[in-house]
Design a protein around this motif. Structure first.
Motif, PDB file in Angstrom:
ATOM      1  N   LYS A  34       0.442  -1.166  -0.513  1.00  0.00           N
ATOM      2  CA  LYS A  34       0.237  -0.489   0.116  1.00  0.00           C
ATOM      3  C   LYS A  34       0.797   0.723  -0.039  1.00  0.00           C
ATOM      4  CE  LYS A  34      -2.429  -1.585   2.978  1.00  0.00           C
ATOM      5  NZ  LYS A  34      -3.790  -2.224   3.949  1.00  0.00           N
ATOM      6  N   GLU A  35       1.895   1.091   0.986  1.00  0.00           N
ATOM      7  CA  GLU A  35       2.984   2.278   0.634  1.00  0.00           C
ATOM      8  C   GLU A  35       2.819   2.551  -0.572  1.00  0.00           C
ATOM      9  OE1 GLU A  35       5.812   4.024   3.473  1.00  0.00           O
ATOM     10  OE2 GLU A  35       5.613   1.885   4.726  1.00  0.00           O
ATOM     11  N   ALA A  36       4.174   1.193  -1.496  1.00  0.00           N
ATOM     12  CA  ALA A  36       4.571   1.420  -2.460  1.00  0.00           C
ATOM     13  C   ALA A  36       3.431   1.947  -3.518  1.00  0.00           C
ATOM     14  CB  ALA A  36       4.666   0.107  -3.169  1.00  0.00           C
ATOM     15  N   LEU A  37       2.223   2.112  -3.482  1.00  0.00           N
ATOM     16  CA  LEU A  37       0.920   2.727  -4.381  1.00  0.00           C
ATOM     17  C   LEU A  37       0.815   4.232  -3.756  1.00  0.00           C
ATOM     18  CD1 LEU A  37      -1.396  -0.373  -4.612  1.00  0.00           C
ATOM     19  CD2 LEU A  37      -0.178   0.293  -6.532  1.00  0.00           C
ATOM     20  N   THR A  38       0.937   4.635  -2.992  1.00  0.00           N
ATOM     21  CA  THR A  38       0.358   5.548  -2.562  1.00  0.00           C
ATOM     22  C   THR A  38       1.503   6.451  -3.226  1.00  0.00           C
ATOM     23  OG1 THR A  38      -0.650   3.927  -0.816  1.00  0.00           O
ATOM     24  CG2 THR A  38      -0.521   6.970   0.369  1.00  0.00           C
ATOM     25  N   SER A  39       0.869   7.570  -3.428  1.00  0.00           N
ATOM     26  CA  SER A  39       1.632   8.956  -3.314  1.00  0.00           C
ATOM     27  C   SER A  39       2.756   9.045  -2.551  1.00  0.00           C
ATOM     28  CB  SER A  39       1.279  10.017  -5.043  1.00  0.00           C
ATOM     29  OG  SER A  39       1.076   8.967  -6.311  1.00  0.00           O
TER      30      SER A  39
ATOM     31  N   THR B 119       7.146  -3.879  -7.408  1.00  0.00           N
ATOM     32  CA  THR B 119       7.668  -4.737  -6.712  1.00  0.00           C
ATOM     33  C   THR B 119       6.992  -6.095  -6.856  1.00  0.00           C
ATOM     34  OG1 THR B 119       8.604  -3.801  -4.310  1.00  0.00           O
ATOM     35  CG2 THR B 119       6.691  -4.099  -5.137  1.00  0.00           C
ATOM     36  N   VAL B 120       8.493  -6.739  -5.784  1.00  0.00           N
ATOM     37  CA  VAL B 120       8.614  -8.204  -5.945  1.00  0.00           C
ATOM     38  C   VAL B 120       8.673  -8.480  -4.135  1.00  0.00           C
ATOM     39  CG1 VAL B 120       8.534 -10.690  -6.492  1.00  0.00           C
ATOM     40  CG2 VAL B 120       8.596  -8.646  -7.441  1.00  0.00           C
ATOM     41  N   ILE B 121       8.020  -8.930  -3.133  1.00  0.00           N
ATOM     42  CA  ILE B 121       8.108  -8.714  -2.113  1.00  0.00           C
ATOM     43  C   ILE B 121       8.751 -10.637  -2.142  1.00  0.00           C
ATOM     44  CG2 ILE B 121       6.946  -9.883   0.107  1.00  0.00           C
ATOM     45  CD1 ILE B 121       7.274  -7.214   0.479  1.00  0.00           C
ATOM     46  N   LYS B 122       9.643 -10.974  -1.704  1.00  0.00           N
ATOM     47  CA  LYS B 122      10.012 -12.807  -1.515  1.00  0.00           C
ATOM     48  C   LYS B 122      10.402 -12.914  -0.152  1.00  0.00           C
ATOM     49  CE  LYS B 122      12.504 -12.955  -5.251  1.00  0.00           C
ATOM     50  NZ  LYS B 122      11.806 -14.564  -5.588  1.00  0.00           N
ATOM     51  N   LEU B 123       8.780 -14.036   0.513  1.00  0.00           N
ATOM     52  CA  LEU B 123       8.219 -14.320   1.401  1.00  0.00           C
ATOM     53  C   LEU B 123       8.873 -16.037   1.457  1.00  0.00           C
ATOM     54  CD1 LEU B 123       6.391 -13.484   4.142  1.00  0.00           C
ATOM     55  CD2 LEU B 123       4.814 -14.899   1.923  1.00  0.00           C
TER      56      LEU B 123
END
Length: 166
Positions: A27-32, A156-160
């Protein structure tokens, strides 16, 4: 068992998996105006930056031009689940179960990467802004292919770690 959908709908679907840190980061990545969003949009084309989220989870923030399918490769991972989020642009992704493929390069433990010979019988889908694709260890996938024309993609890619999901 790849899962594809809108990030906000998938967040509610996965709310019992204790993935709050993953979806908060997305959500942070998507929020200007947020630190994460600005960091990603300040990357130059071709950038691929590893960012620590927790001691076990990291993100690969990237900016790239999509390219011809023949220039891409099929990959899978053993240790991590990929949560791939499009922030801007369009990327045609492809999926196929690993049992339908022939290995090109054996497992590289350091990169957590297996690559396969390119085949044409994959399932293709378009990822756009707010779209999230989740790939598990049996899900081979092709990233970077263009959709209609080459374009600049912010992703962005999260590695879990797989153990955290079970």
């Amino acid at each position: 068992m790849a899962i594809i959908g809108n990030i906000y709908k998938l967040e509610s679907f996965f709310n019992n998996k204790n993935l709050k840190v993953v979806f908060d980061y997305f959500k942070e990545a998507l929020t200007s105006g947020t630190e994460v969003n600005e960091r990603i949009f300040n990357l130059k084309a071709g950038a691929f930056e590893k960012v620590t989220i927790t001691t076990d989870i990291f993100a690969l923030e990237q900016v790239f031009h999509t390219k011809k399918r023949e220039e891409c490769f099929i990959e899978s991972h053993k240790k991590y689940i990929d949560f791939q989020l499009i922030i801007s642009g369009n990327e045609q992704m492809e999926y196929i179960d690993i049992d339908k493929l022939i290995i090109d390069k054996s497992y590289d433990k350091k990169k957590d990467l297996i690559t396969y010979n390119l085949v044409d019988n994959t399932s293709k889908f378009l990822l756009q802004k707010n779209d999230l694709a989740i790939f598990f260890p049996d899900d081979a996938h092709i990233g970077l292919p263009l959709y209609k024309n080459s374009e600049l993609v912010y992703k962005t890619v999260i590695k879990l770690p797989i153990e955290m999901f079970r």
